[in-house]
Design a protein around this motif. Structure first.
Motif, mmCIF file in Angstrom:
data_model
loop_
_atom_site.group_PDB
_atom_site.id
_atom_site.type_symbol
_atom_site.label_atom_id
_atom_site.label_comp_id
_atom_site.label_asym_id
_atom_site.label_seq_id
_atom_site.Cartn_x
_atom_site.Cartn_y
_atom_site.Cartn_z
ATOM 1 N N GLN A 286 -5.212 4.015 -2.870
ATOM 2 C CA GLN A 286 -4.291 3.632 -3.930
ATOM 3 C C GLN A 286 -2.995 3.121 -3.306
ATOM 4 O OE1 GLN A 286 -3.982 6.813 -7.024
ATOM 5 N NE2 GLN A 286 -5.544 7.850 -5.812
ATOM 6 N N VAL A 287 -2.575 1.945 -3.733
ATOM 7 C CA VAL A 287 -1.335 1.360 -3.228
ATOM 8 C C VAL A 287 -0.496 0.894 -4.408
ATOM 9 C CG1 VAL A 287 -2.361 0.651 -1.032
ATOM 10 C CG2 VAL A 287 -2.382 -0.923 -2.972
ATOM 11 N N SER A 288 0.776 0.582 -4.120
ATOM 12 C CA SER A 288 1.695 0.257 -5.215
ATOM 13 C C SER A 288 2.260 -1.151 -5.134
ATOM 14 C CB SER A 288 2.851 1.261 -5.231
ATOM 15 O OG SER A 288 3.609 1.173 -4.032
ATOM 16 N N SER A 289 1.757 -1.982 -4.209
ATOM 17 C CA SER A 289 2.303 -3.327 -4.083
ATOM 18 C C SER A 289 1.241 -4.280 -3.570
ATOM 19 C CB SER A 289 3.509 -3.338 -3.132
ATOM 20 O OG SER A 289 3.096 -3.083 -1.804
ATOM 21 N N VAL A 290 1.474 -5.567 -3.821
ATOM 22 C CA VAL A 290 0.594 -6.611 -3.282
ATOM 23 C C VAL A 290 0.607 -6.564 -1.760
ATOM 24 C CG1 VAL A 290 0.358 -9.104 -3.006
ATOM 25 C CG2 VAL A 290 0.731 -8.132 -5.276
ATOM 26 N N GLU A 291 1.790 -6.358 -1.191
ATOM 27 C CA GLU A 291 1.901 -6.320 0.266
ATOM 28 C C GLU A 291 1.033 -5.213 0.864
ATOM 29 O OE1 GLU A 291 5.854 -7.825 -1.378
ATOM 30 O OE2 GLU A 291 4.337 -6.329 -1.901
ATOM 31 N N ALA A 292 1.083 -4.026 0.252
ATOM 32 C CA ALA A 292 0.281 -2.912 0.759
ATOM 33 C C ALA A 292 -1.206 -3.144 0.528
ATOM 34 C CB ALA A 292 0.728 -1.605 0.094
ATOM 35 N N LEU A 293 -1.562 -3.806 -0.565
ATOM 36 C CA LEU A 293 -2.967 -4.084 -0.845
ATOM 37 C C LEU A 293 -3.564 -4.986 0.238
ATOM 38 C CD1 LEU A 293 -5.094 -3.514 -3.118
ATOM 39 C CD2 LEU A 293 -4.479 -5.752 -4.050
ATOM 40 N N VAL A 294 -2.852 -6.038 0.598
ATOM 41 C CA VAL A 294 -3.340 -6.949 1.631
ATOM 42 C C VAL A 294 -3.295 -6.280 3.000
ATOM 43 C CG1 VAL A 294 -2.969 -9.178 2.755
ATOM 44 C CG2 VAL A 294 -2.688 -8.967 0.278
ATOM 45 N N ALA A 295 -2.266 -5.469 3.255
ATOM 46 C CA ALA A 295 -2.192 -4.740 4.525
ATOM 47 C C ALA A 295 -3.375 -3.794 4.671
ATOM 48 C CB ALA A 295 -0.871 -3.967 4.608
ATOM 49 N N PHE A 296 -3.781 -3.162 3.578
ATOM 50 C CA PHE A 296 -4.964 -2.297 3.613
ATOM 51 C C PHE A 296 -6.182 -3.091 4.073
ATOM 52 C CE2 PHE A 296 -8.873 -0.918 1.592
ATOM 53 C CZ PHE A 296 -8.930 0.422 1.913
ATOM 54 N N LEU A 299 -6.059 -3.759 7.746
ATOM 55 C CA LEU A 299 -6.370 -2.564 8.529
ATOM 56 C C LEU A 299 -7.872 -2.304 8.561
ATOM 57 C CD1 LEU A 299 -3.470 -0.207 7.390
ATOM 58 C CD2 LEU A 299 -3.804 -1.169 9.674
ATOM 59 N N VAL A 300 -8.530 -2.507 7.430
ATOM 60 C CA VAL A 300 -9.987 -2.323 7.399
ATOM 61 C C VAL A 300 -10.659 -3.306 8.344
ATOM 62 C CG1 VAL A 300 -12.048 -2.481 5.970
ATOM 63 C CG2 VAL A 300 -10.003 -1.372 5.066
ATOM 64 N N GLN A 301 -10.205 -4.557 8.317
ATOM 65 C CA GLN A 301 -10.801 -5.567 9.183
ATOM 66 C C GLN A 301 -10.628 -5.232 10.666
ATOM 67 O OE1 GLN A 301 -9.027 -9.227 7.010
ATOM 68 N NE2 GLN A 301 -10.882 -9.977 7.992
ATOM 69 N N SER A 302 -9.536 -4.558 11.005
ATOM 70 C CA SER A 302 -9.269 -4.241 12.412
ATOM 71 C C SER A 302 -9.777 -2.858 12.804
ATOM 72 C CB SER A 302 -7.765 -4.325 12.688
ATOM 73 O OG SER A 302 -7.060 -3.308 11.981
ATOM 74 N N GLN A 303 -10.440 -2.158 11.905
ATOM 75 C CA GLN A 303 -10.914 -0.802 12.182
ATOM 76 C C GLN A 303 -11.974 -0.829 13.278
ATOM 77 O OE1 GLN A 303 -12.183 1.506 8.747
ATOM 78 N NE2 GLN A 303 -13.880 2.366 9.913
ATOM 79 N N ALA A 450 3.383 -1.456 5.185
ATOM 80 C CA ALA A 450 2.442 -1.138 6.255
ATOM 81 C C ALA A 450 2.141 0.353 6.291
ATOM 82 C CB ALA A 450 3.003 -1.598 7.599
ATOM 83 N N MET A 451 3.166 1.178 6.171
ATOM 84 C CA MET A 451 2.945 2.627 6.213
ATOM 85 C C MET A 451 2.217 3.118 4.966
ATOM 86 S SD MET A 451 3.872 3.585 9.145
ATOM 87 C CE MET A 451 3.755 5.363 8.889
ATOM 88 N N GLU A 452 2.526 2.516 3.817
ATOM 89 C CA GLU A 452 1.795 2.889 2.599
ATOM 90 C C GLU A 452 0.317 2.525 2.740
ATOM 91 O OE1 GLU A 452 1.657 2.073 -2.235
ATOM 92 O OE2 GLU A 452 2.953 0.855 -0.963
ATOM 93 N N ALA A 453 0.051 1.331 3.264
ATOM 94 C CA ALA A 453 -1.336 0.899 3.447
ATOM 95 C C ALA A 453 -2.057 1.784 4.456
ATOM 96 C CB ALA A 453 -1.369 -0.555 3.900
ATOM 97 N N LEU A 454 -1.365 2.139 5.536
ATOM 98 C CA LEU A 454 -1.983 2.995 6.549
ATOM 99 C C LEU A 454 -2.342 4.353 5.962
ATOM 100 C CD1 LEU A 454 -2.819 3.531 9.473
ATOM 101 C CD2 LEU A 454 -0.457 4.247 9.929
ATOM 102 N N ALA A 455 -1.434 4.923 5.171
ATOM 103 C CA ALA A 455 -1.721 6.217 4.541
ATOM 104 C C ALA A 455 -2.917 6.111 3.604
ATOM 105 C CB ALA A 455 -0.487 6.710 3.778
ATOM 106 N N ALA A 456 -2.956 5.055 2.796
ATOM 107 C CA ALA A 456 -4.089 4.862 1.885
ATOM 108 C C ALA A 456 -5.374 4.668 2.662
ATOM 109 C CB ALA A 456 -3.824 3.660 0.975
ATOM 110 N N PHE A 457 -5.314 3.913 3.733
ATOM 111 C CA PHE A 457 -6.467 3.626 4.590
ATOM 112 C C PHE A 457 -7.020 4.905 5.209
ATOM 113 C CE2 PHE A 457 -7.467 2.524 9.135
ATOM 114 C CZ PHE A 457 -8.689 1.913 8.917
ATOM 115 N N MET A 458 -6.147 5.738 5.764
ATOM 116 C CA MET A 458 -6.607 6.953 6.440
ATOM 117 C C MET A 458 -7.100 8.001 5.446
ATOM 118 S SD MET A 458 -3.837 7.311 9.548
ATOM 119 C CE MET A 458 -4.730 8.700 10.293
ATOM 120 N N LYS A 459 -6.399 8.131 4.312
ATOM 121 C CA LYS A 459 -6.828 9.119 3.314
ATOM 122 C C LYS A 459 -8.174 8.735 2.716
ATOM 123 C CE LYS A 459 -2.093 10.470 2.147
ATOM 124 N NZ LYS A 459 -1.005 10.398 1.136
#
Length: 706
Positions: A286-296, A299-303, A450-459
């Motif tokens: 779950q993210v709260s912005s377009v920026e975090a959505l794309v950052a997520f 991050l998945v692509q670079s996993q 970036a940090m919001e996306a990372l938190a969403a990605f890891m959780k």
């Protein structure tokens, strides 16, 4: 002849052999000309038909007056005619046998009663003829692998890079923002669709389609409201099983945002709490912005392949003490942890320069500087408590230092098999950014997203929990006689009877017909007691003088009985007086079950008592759930922190509360679809097992089940 409504997104919608643009204007300045222009510019290789009764030719293509005049039946029609004409155009498509139609026209359910009737008629065409609709009120779809740009948004004018990320959105206009952000962030698109008013195909239909789409590996949802919470959970579970991460940008999570959502669409935003609980239950990010959505997505692509975090521990690498502090603060704010390094890692880092007391965040300037960054980065990334690494970079003075640091980060990523990302708010020199990109290390300039996306990605990566059983079938055998099908709120006497039957402890109570009976109750159970007026339909009794407390003498009991009698005399509905033992404890909670249509039923827990609404400290948990999930639910909130504190009066309170939640879930199963809501407020916590002091159960009619 009426046919059964077909299921699923037609395969040819995103891969059509032929397309008809209905209403395409010959005037290149008009909006209705753009879909044809963009379709051709994007490189679509199939056949294109134009339907426009006012022109013989549009952009060099022959124009047909009616759908019936076309030389062949197109796979897809794109309707860009005025709303008043769209229904007729859609009907022509249906009768001709067109498989799918994208209805870009407005003037449907978002535009009042007349538009809503028009939308119902559009939906009826699907049932009668089998045609599937996207929209109405949509700006189209995009499929990069098929060179299909079918819409009029500015993003449709671009040839977007192919990739594994697909997007389903309730907002068509955000496509331009999303695509621009993806382009600058190196995130390739597979498919995009704006679902519009969802007269037929809805967000869940496309979500399900993408789970099965081999060209889609990451799914992003821009969500206003869902039609079916249970189906969403089922599809999300299948996405998880398929190894396709999902992230959701939920619109309308505040009162102002919900009002805006309702104002521009035909959907209701629903309860923000319920959506958070549903998305938690689904295990999606779950993210709260377009920026975090794309950052997520980036991050998945670079996993790294096979990575699975054991926790939420971050290693922070920086050439700036201040930058490390910023990342540490942001990590904690997002619910991540700055990993405590192992003794072995600390000792190895100390040996590089001989400086004792090295901690995470790790400033390379204190560990031999940039020349030692390779060894430093490898030790940090390889440490067991570290699940991912964030490097905070600023522009270093020498090109050699910049290259050394960038290679150190890339080598540490490969050696550890853990995700690495760089946050560089001041940007980086082009050659350093390119070197990091070549090593699949994403670089972000916006720290917050970036940090919001990372938190969403890891959780989300840690949320590999299986769902509980399906919602149970109704079991009316557990209902007391006459309770089934009543379209009303059960008073606290009837509600407590049901709670008692499933093992929830309730306060001693009795209906008293007169003051003498009230005195007798007080003599039997001991004083003080409480007298309440129980009147159907009145939930907040104290507001209308129906609650009398601290009655510790026979005279006080008698006087209180008379006061309640006078208060009830002015009410339109007769009631009864209930006497109950007055109890004191350490803490008052509110617990219960709420139905959030159409998302499902949720367990509810929070701080309670008469100020429950003012305190507004309530959590929701989507049912059905296991006992372990209930325990985690209690522990993560304020209630959990209080009942597990060192000064808590009863060591077993946590398990006692889990018992209550389990019994509420059991009662929910027993009541089945007749249950709308149930509530215990307050549930008293003290030095004995929790006890219900007041209760309410709301049942629906049999014809109006949730």
């Amino acid at each position: 002849m009426t046919q059964p409504r077909p299921g699923g997104v037609p395969p040819r919608l995103f891969n059509p052999r032929s397309i008809a643009i209905v209403g395409a204007s010959a005037d290149p300045l008009k909006l209705s000309h753009r879909p044809l222009e963009y379709l051709r510019h994007g490189g679509y290789a199939g056949e294109i038909f134009v339907v426009n009764a006012r022109a013989d030719e549009v952009a060099g293509l022959r124009s047909y007056a009616r759908m019936a005049d076309l030389p062949a039946v197109p796979d897809v029609a794109f309707l860009v005619v005025p709303g008043a004409q769209a229904l007729q155009a859609a009907t022509e498509c249906a009768k001709l046998g067109v498989g799918s139609a994208v209805v870009a026209s407005t003037g449907f359910a978002e535009a009042g009663e007349e538009g809503a009737a028009r939308q119902l008629a559009l939906t009826a065409l699907t049932r009668e003829w089998g045609i599937r609709f996207v929209g109405p009120n949509t700006n189209g779809l995009y499929a990069t692998h098929q060179r299909l740009s079918l819409g009029y948004n500015a993003a449709h004018a671009q040839v977007l890079a192919e990739g594994p990320v697909s997007i389903v959105s309730h907002s068509g206009a955000l496509f331009s923002t999303l695509s621009a952000r993806m382009n600058t962030g190196g995130v390739g698109l597979s498919k995009f669709v704006a679902v519009g008013n969802e007269a037929d195909l809805d967000m869940l239909d496309f979500f399900e389609y993408l789970v099965n789409d081999p060209q889609t590996q990451v799914i992003l949802l821009v969500l206003e409201a869902l039609r079916d919470g249970t189906r969403f959970l089922d599809i999300a579970a299948r996405a998880q099983a398929a190894g396709k991460p999902v992230a959701v940008l939920k619109l309308g999570m505040t009162q102002a945002g919900a009002a805006s959502t309702n104002a521009h669409s035909s959907r209701l935003a629903g309860s923000a709490r319920a959506y958070r609980a549903l998305l938690d239950a689904a295990g999606v990010a779950q993210v709260s912005s377009v920026e975090a959505l794309v950052a997520f997505a980036r991050l998945v692509q670079s996993q790294p392949p096979g990575w699975q975090p054991r926790g939420l521990g971050l290693g922070v690498l920086t050439a700036s003490g201040g930058g490390g502090t910023l990342i540490a603060d942001a990590a904690v704010a997002q619910g991540l942890e700055v990993a405590a390094l192992s003794d072995a890692a600390t000792q190895a880092l100390t040996r590089i320069k001989g400086s004792p007391g090295l901690l995470n965040p790790l400033d390379v300037t204190s560990v031999g500087g940039t020349p030692s960054s390779g060894a430093t980065a490898a030790l940090l990334a390889g440490d067991g408590p570290v699940d991912a690494v964030v490097a905070f970079l600023h522009t270093l003075p020498s090109a050699v230092g910049r290259e050394t640091f960038a290679r150190a980060i890339g080598d540490a990523r490969r050696g550890s098999g853990k995700p690495h990302l760089v946050i560089a708010p001041g940007t980086l020199p082009a050659e350093q950014a390119a070197l990091l990109a070549s090593q699949d290390v994403p670089v972000f300039t916006d720290s917050a997203s970036a940090m919001e996306a990372l938190a969403a990605f890891m959780k989300a990566a840690r949320s590999r929990r299986s769902r509980g059983p399906a919602d149970p079938e109704v079991n009316l055998s557990a209902l007391p006689a006459g309770a089934a099908g009543q379209a009303r709120a059960l008073n606290e006497i009837a509600a407590m009877r049901l709670f008692t039957e499933v093992g929830i402890r309730c306060v001693a109570r009795a209906i008293v017909a007169d003051a003498a009976a009230a005195k007798a109750f007080a003599a039997q159970c001991g004083t003080p007691i409480v007298l309440k007026g129980v009147v159907d339909g009145i939930e907040h009794k104290s507001d209308v003088g129906l609650v009398q407390l601290h009655l510790d003498t026979p005279d006080k009991v008698a006087q209180a009985f008379e006061r309640i009698g006078r208060a009830m005399a002015g009410l339109p509905v007769p009631g009864h007086v209930c006497a109950q033992q007055m109890m004191r404890g350490e803490l008052e909670l509110i617990v219960g079950v709420v139905h959030e249509a159409p998302l499902g039923r949720f367990l509810l827990m929070g701080l309670g008592g008469r100020y429950a609404e003012a305190i507004d400290d309530v959590q929701l948990l989507r049912m059905p759930v296991s006992r372990d999930e209930m325990r985690a639910f209690v522990l993560k909130g304020t209630v959990g922190r209080v009942v597990t504190a060192a000064r808590s009066p009863r060591a077993s309170t946590l398990e006692d509360l889990v018992d209550v939640l389990e019994r509420l879930q059991t009662l929910t199963a027993n009541l089945g679809p007749t249950l709308q809501a149930m509530e215990i407020n307050p549930l008293l916590i003290g030095d004995a097992a929790p006890v219900a002091l007041d209760a309410l159960i709301v049942l629906t009619t049999e014809g109006d089940h949730p």
